[in-house]
Design a protein around this motif. Sequence first.
Motif, PDB file in Angstrom:
ATOM      1  N   SER A  95      41.782  51.718  36.908  1.00  0.00           N
ATOM      2  CA  SER A  95      41.416  50.343  37.263  1.00  0.00           C
ATOM      3  C   SER A  95      40.857  50.296  38.682  1.00  0.00           C
ATOM      4  O   SER A  95      41.031  51.231  39.461  1.00  0.00           O
ATOM      5  CB  SER A  95      42.634  49.423  37.151  1.00  0.00           C
ATOM      6  OG  SER A  95      43.224  49.497  35.861  1.00  0.00           O
ATOM      7  N   ARG A  96      40.224  49.161  38.995  1.00  0.00           N
ATOM      8  CA  ARG A  96      39.549  49.050  40.283  1.00  0.00           C
ATOM      9  C   ARG A  96      39.575  47.601  40.764  1.00  0.00           C
ATOM     10  O   ARG A  96      39.242  46.688  40.011  1.00  0.00           O
ATOM     11  CB  ARG A  96      38.101  49.539  40.127  1.00  0.00           C
ATOM     12  CG  ARG A  96      37.288  49.631  41.409  1.00  0.00           C
ATOM     13  CD  ARG A  96      35.879  50.100  41.082  1.00  0.00           C
ATOM     14  NE  ARG A  96      35.065  50.291  42.271  1.00  0.00           N
ATOM     15  CZ  ARG A  96      34.906  51.464  42.885  1.00  0.00           C
ATOM     16  NH1 ARG A  96      35.502  52.545  42.407  1.00  0.00           N
ATOM     17  NH2 ARG A  96      34.154  51.563  43.964  1.00  0.00           N
ATOM     18  N   MET A 117      38.420  41.937  40.497  1.00  0.00           N
ATOM     19  CA  MET A 117      38.937  42.975  39.612  1.00  0.00           C
ATOM     20  C   MET A 117      37.834  43.491  38.697  1.00  0.00           C
ATOM     21  O   MET A 117      37.022  42.728  38.182  1.00  0.00           O
ATOM     22  CB  MET A 117      40.087  42.410  38.762  1.00  0.00           C
ATOM     23  CG  MET A 117      41.223  41.841  39.599  1.00  0.00           C
ATOM     24  SD  MET A 117      42.518  41.037  38.614  1.00  0.00           S
ATOM     25  CE  MET A 117      41.621  39.599  38.014  1.00  0.00           C
ATOM     26  N   GLY A 118      37.817  44.805  38.504  1.00  0.00           N
ATOM     27  CA  GLY A 118      36.895  45.417  37.561  1.00  0.00           C
ATOM     28  C   GLY A 118      37.614  45.698  36.258  1.00  0.00           C
ATOM     29  O   GLY A 118      38.646  45.101  35.945  1.00  0.00           O
ATOM     30  N   ALA A 138      41.747  32.841  44.926  1.00  0.00           N
ATOM     31  CA  ALA A 138      40.987  33.128  43.708  1.00  0.00           C
ATOM     32  C   ALA A 138      41.096  34.607  43.362  1.00  0.00           C
ATOM     33  O   ALA A 138      41.057  35.468  44.245  1.00  0.00           O
ATOM     34  CB  ALA A 138      39.528  32.739  43.866  1.00  0.00           C
ATOM     35  N   LEU A 139      41.252  34.862  42.086  1.00  0.00           N
ATOM     36  CA  LEU A 139      41.121  36.210  41.535  1.00  0.00           C
ATOM     37  C   LEU A 139      39.898  36.190  40.630  1.00  0.00           C
ATOM     38  O   LEU A 139      39.831  35.380  39.702  1.00  0.00           O
ATOM     39  CB  LEU A 139      42.357  36.598  40.713  1.00  0.00           C
ATOM     40  CG  LEU A 139      43.652  36.921  41.446  1.00  0.00           C
ATOM     41  CD1 LEU A 139      44.791  37.121  40.436  1.00  0.00           C
ATOM     42  CD2 LEU A 139      43.498  38.169  42.306  1.00  0.00           C
ATOM     43  N   ASP A 140      38.931  37.057  40.895  1.00  0.00           N
ATOM     44  CA  ASP A 140      37.714  37.104  40.090  1.00  0.00           C
ATOM     45  C   ASP A 140      37.767  38.271  39.115  1.00  0.00           C
ATOM     46  O   ASP A 140      38.183  39.386  39.471  1.00  0.00           O
ATOM     47  CB  ASP A 140      36.476  37.272  40.975  1.00  0.00           C
ATOM     48  CG  ASP A 140      36.047  35.969  41.622  1.00  0.00           C
ATOM     49  OD1 ASP A 140      36.703  34.940  41.371  1.00  0.00           O
ATOM     50  OD2 ASP A 140      35.065  35.988  42.386  1.00  0.00           O
ATOM     51  N   THR A 141      37.353  38.023  37.878  1.00  0.00           N
ATOM     52  CA  THR A 141      37.090  39.081  36.914  1.00  0.00           C
ATOM     53  C   THR A 141      35.570  39.242  36.843  1.00  0.00           C
ATOM     54  O   THR A 141      34.840  38.465  37.461  1.00  0.00           O
ATOM     55  CB  THR A 141      37.644  38.726  35.518  1.00  0.00           C
ATOM     56  OG1 THR A 141      36.801  37.728  34.915  1.00  0.00           O
ATOM     57  CG2 THR A 141      39.081  38.185  35.621  1.00  0.00           C
ATOM     58  N   PRO A 142      35.064  40.207  36.113  1.00  0.00           N
ATOM     59  CA  PRO A 142      33.604  40.323  36.005  1.00  0.00           C
ATOM     60  C   PRO A 142      32.936  39.084  35.420  1.00  0.00           C
ATOM     61  O   PRO A 142      31.741  38.861  35.637  1.00  0.00           O
ATOM     62  CB  PRO A 142      33.424  41.534  35.082  1.00  0.00           C
ATOM     63  CG  PRO A 142      34.636  42.372  35.332  1.00  0.00           C
ATOM     64  CD  PRO A 142      35.750  41.381  35.525  1.00  0.00           C
ATOM     65  N   THR A 143      33.726  38.243  34.701  1.00  0.00           N
ATOM     66  CA  THR A 143      33.131  37.107  34.002  1.00  0.00           C
ATOM     67  C   THR A 143      33.544  35.753  34.554  1.00  0.00           C
ATOM     68  O   THR A 143      32.760  34.809  34.553  1.00  0.00           O
ATOM     69  CB  THR A 143      33.496  37.160  32.496  1.00  0.00           C
ATOM     70  OG1 THR A 143      33.121  38.423  31.977  1.00  0.00           O
ATOM     71  CG2 THR A 143      32.781  36.060  31.718  1.00  0.00           C
ATOM     72  N   GLY A 301      35.001  49.486  35.666  1.00  0.00           N
ATOM     73  CA  GLY A 301      33.807  48.932  36.301  1.00  0.00           C
ATOM     74  C   GLY A 301      34.087  48.392  37.683  1.00  0.00           C
ATOM     75  O   GLY A 301      35.208  48.027  38.002  1.00  0.00           O
ATOM     76  N   GLY A 302      33.089  48.301  38.506  1.00  0.00           N
ATOM     77  CA  GLY A 302      33.246  47.902  39.895  1.00  0.00           C
ATOM     78  C   GLY A 302      33.792  46.509  40.045  1.00  0.00           C
ATOM     79  O   GLY A 302      33.599  45.630  39.217  1.00  0.00           O
ATOM     80  N   GLY A 303      34.544  46.326  41.150  1.00  0.00           N
ATOM     81  CA  GLY A 303      35.091  45.009  41.397  1.00  0.00           C
ATOM     82  C   GLY A 303      34.072  44.080  42.024  1.00  0.00           C
ATOM     83  O   GLY A 303      34.307  42.889  42.103  1.00  0.00           O
ATOM     84  N   HIS A 304      32.970  44.587  42.508  1.00  0.00           N
ATOM     85  CA  HIS A 304      31.994  43.722  43.184  1.00  0.00           C
ATOM     86  C   HIS A 304      31.087  43.055  42.172  1.00  0.00           C
ATOM     87  O   HIS A 304      30.803  43.607  41.135  1.00  0.00           O
ATOM     88  CB  HIS A 304      31.136  44.551  44.162  1.00  0.00           C
ATOM     89  CG  HIS A 304      31.924  45.006  45.331  1.00  0.00           C
ATOM     90  ND1 HIS A 304      32.275  44.194  46.378  1.00  0.00           N
ATOM     91  CD2 HIS A 304      32.448  46.238  45.619  1.00  0.00           C
ATOM     92  CE1 HIS A 304      32.968  44.879  47.280  1.00  0.00           C
ATOM     93  NE2 HIS A 304      33.077  46.119  46.841  1.00  0.00           N
TER      94      HIS A 304
END
Length: 304
Positions: A95-96, A117-118, A138-143, A301-304
């Motif tokens: 995980s990343r 998060m990736g 905030a916690l961001d996912t790829p979506t 996948g990348g967290g950015h």
Amino acid sequence: MSKISTTMFMAVLLVCLMQLAAFAAAEKTEQEFANAIGEVVYMMGTVIAEQPDGTKRTLDLNKQVIPGDVIVTGKKSNVEIVLKDDSVFAQGPSSRTSMDEYVFNDDPNAGKMLFKMGVGTFRYVTGKIVQQNPDGFALDTPTTTIGIRGTQVFAVITPDKEEIGNTQLTPGHTMSVGNQTITNEKHSVTVDPKTGEISAPTPTSQDTINTLVKNTPLTSNGETGAVGESPEDLDRKVSAFQSQIDRTKEGLAGVEGRPDYNSLHTLTLQEIGEKTAESERNSGTTDSALGGGGGDGGGGGGGH
């Protein structure tokens, strides 16, 4: 001076120079980490912290994390980090996460946090930032983006699906995932990464909860997780529980009057966890079934 004496002198000089370099590096690290945002309280396997400039550090128990760190866990690895506001972040195998922004100081209105998060498995237990300034979190996912008002949240992210929910929800509080609001404990939504569509909340399966506890254990809550892959992992788990117990007892010592039930219950779970970890270490048992996917030191996948 003879050839042998010259060789010995050069060897001693080299050792001295190496020691001075190590001392200087230690001092530099200490200065750099004056802005630490938290520290590792438990881990197993391989966990790397990467900075935007490309520098990397191998993490271990009691090692600090700093702003901008990208936390990368290897196959059959996990990490639990306690942040300065007493929140807890746990990350599972392969995980990343990019720790893009974290502010916690004497101004309660200034607190904010943004982690991206990736692909992987993640859990987060809220702390003072969410209590003081929930809109700054905030916690961001790829979506999508996760917003919370007092809870324990999780995210299991794959290229094909994101499952986001909670394992505990403080009474009277809610959790938002994009345009959906979760009001019940142990409920979650699924997100289609291709369309961004988010399902209505439904009860989280027990299989998902069991996998979370195994792959992203919270030793701060007394969870033991998977057994471990090596003697070093077995030792880390025992040490982690010993430290968690010490922290909890220190908190109880500072409470005026009778400590609350939750703190005493947590201490009991941690003491049980310590005994379990010691039993695992004494038996020399290891677990080869933790997690999956990705090479050691790799990640999703990348967290950015």
